[in-house]
Structure formats: C-alpha cells, structure tokens
Design a protein around this motif. Structure first.
Motif, PDB file in Angstrom:
ATOM      1  N   THR A  64      70.010 -19.318  -8.797  1.00  0.00           N
ATOM      2  CA  THR A  64      70.251 -17.907  -9.125  1.00  0.00           C
ATOM      3  C   THR A  64      69.104 -17.334  -9.937  1.00  0.00           C
ATOM      4  OG1 THR A  64      72.635 -18.250  -9.096  1.00  0.00           O
ATOM      5  CG2 THR A  64      71.826 -16.333 -10.286  1.00  0.00           C
ATOM      6  N   PHE A  65      68.646 -18.061 -10.946  1.00  0.00           N
ATOM      7  CA  PHE A  65      67.550 -17.565 -11.772  1.00  0.00           C
ATOM      8  C   PHE A  65      66.243 -17.476 -10.988  1.00  0.00           C
ATOM      9  CE2 PHE A  65      70.241 -18.978 -15.434  1.00  0.00           C
ATOM     10  CZ  PHE A  65      70.446 -17.700 -15.931  1.00  0.00           C
ATOM     11  N   ILE A  66      66.017 -18.410 -10.090  1.00  0.00           N
ATOM     12  CA  ILE A  66      64.818 -18.342  -9.246  1.00  0.00           C
ATOM     13  C   ILE A  66      64.877 -17.107  -8.360  1.00  0.00           C
ATOM     14  CG2 ILE A  66      63.623 -19.442  -7.303  1.00  0.00           C
ATOM     15  CD1 ILE A  66      64.299 -22.149  -8.635  1.00  0.00           C
ATOM     16  N   CYS A  67      66.037 -16.852  -7.766  1.00  0.00           N
ATOM     17  CA  CYS A  67      66.193 -15.668  -6.915  1.00  0.00           C
ATOM     18  C   CYS A  67      66.016 -14.384  -7.714  1.00  0.00           C
ATOM     19  CB  CYS A  67      67.555 -15.665  -6.235  1.00  0.00           C
ATOM     20  SG  CYS A  67      67.716 -16.895  -4.926  1.00  0.00           S
ATOM     21  N   LEU A  68      66.572 -14.336  -8.908  1.00  0.00           N
ATOM     22  CA  LEU A  68      66.407 -13.147  -9.747  1.00  0.00           C
ATOM     23  C   LEU A  68      64.957 -12.954 -10.166  1.00  0.00           C
ATOM     24  CD1 LEU A  68      69.576 -13.361 -12.015  1.00  0.00           C
ATOM     25  CD2 LEU A  68      69.117 -11.696 -10.213  1.00  0.00           C
ATOM     26  N   LYS A  69      64.282 -14.035 -10.462  1.00  0.00           N
ATOM     27  CA  LYS A  69      62.876 -13.956 -10.870  1.00  0.00           C
ATOM     28  C   LYS A  69      62.004 -13.445  -9.735  1.00  0.00           C
ATOM     29  CE  LYS A  69      59.083 -16.829 -12.466  1.00  0.00           C
ATOM     30  NZ  LYS A  69      58.631 -18.196 -12.671  1.00  0.00           N
ATOM     31  N   ASN A  70      62.306 -13.891  -8.515  1.00  0.00           N
ATOM     32  CA  ASN A  70      61.505 -13.483  -7.359  1.00  0.00           C
ATOM     33  C   ASN A  70      61.993 -12.208  -6.695  1.00  0.00           C
ATOM     34  OD1 ASN A  70      59.845 -15.743  -7.636  1.00  0.00           O
ATOM     35  ND2 ASN A  70      61.226 -17.006  -6.448  1.00  0.00           N
TER      36      ASN A  70
END
Length: 74
Positions: A64-70
């Motif tokens: 989730t955090f990777i998706c939000l970051k990207n």
C-alpha cells in the motif's frame, strides 16, 4: 471488550500450536469469535497461522505504501 480480549488470549494460550479452529464436533465448529482479526487469527490457527497472518498484513501495508508513493491509480 477487555474481557473478550483476555478470554481470547487465554484460549490462544491453551492451544498454542493448533488453535481452536480445529475443534469440530458433529460436523459443526464449536467456538466463538473475539471480533479482533489479530487475536482471532492466533486463537483459531495457533502461533504459526497467526504469524503468517501478521506477515500477510505487513506485506499488504508495504505494498500500500509503495503504491501511494508511486501514485498508482487502481
């Protein structure tokens, strides 16, 4: 809520390896649910199942955090 949580923890400690989801009598599950995902996973599946569940939750948070970051739009 504290009584339910302490009862769930006590039941988890009674059957730490197999959990209480293995208690099936006459084809029906005999038990109850504390309505807390983490406590329920340890209570129902034991230490190994609870550890896998926490690992799965952490992997979901990481993704989730990777998706939000990207800035993924899904």
């Amino acid at each position: 809520r504290q009584d339910i949580a302490s009862t769930a923890i006590g039941e988890s400690l009674e059957k730490p390896y197999i959990g209480s989801a293995m208690l099936i009598q006459s084809g029906e599950f005999v038990g109850w649910y504390p309505h807390n995902l983490i406590l329920e996973s340890f209570m129902a599946t034991g230490v190994l199942g609870g550890a896998f569940f926490i690992g799965w939750l952490l992997q979901c948070l990481k993704t989730t955090f990777i998706c939000l970051k990207n800035n993924y739009n899904r």
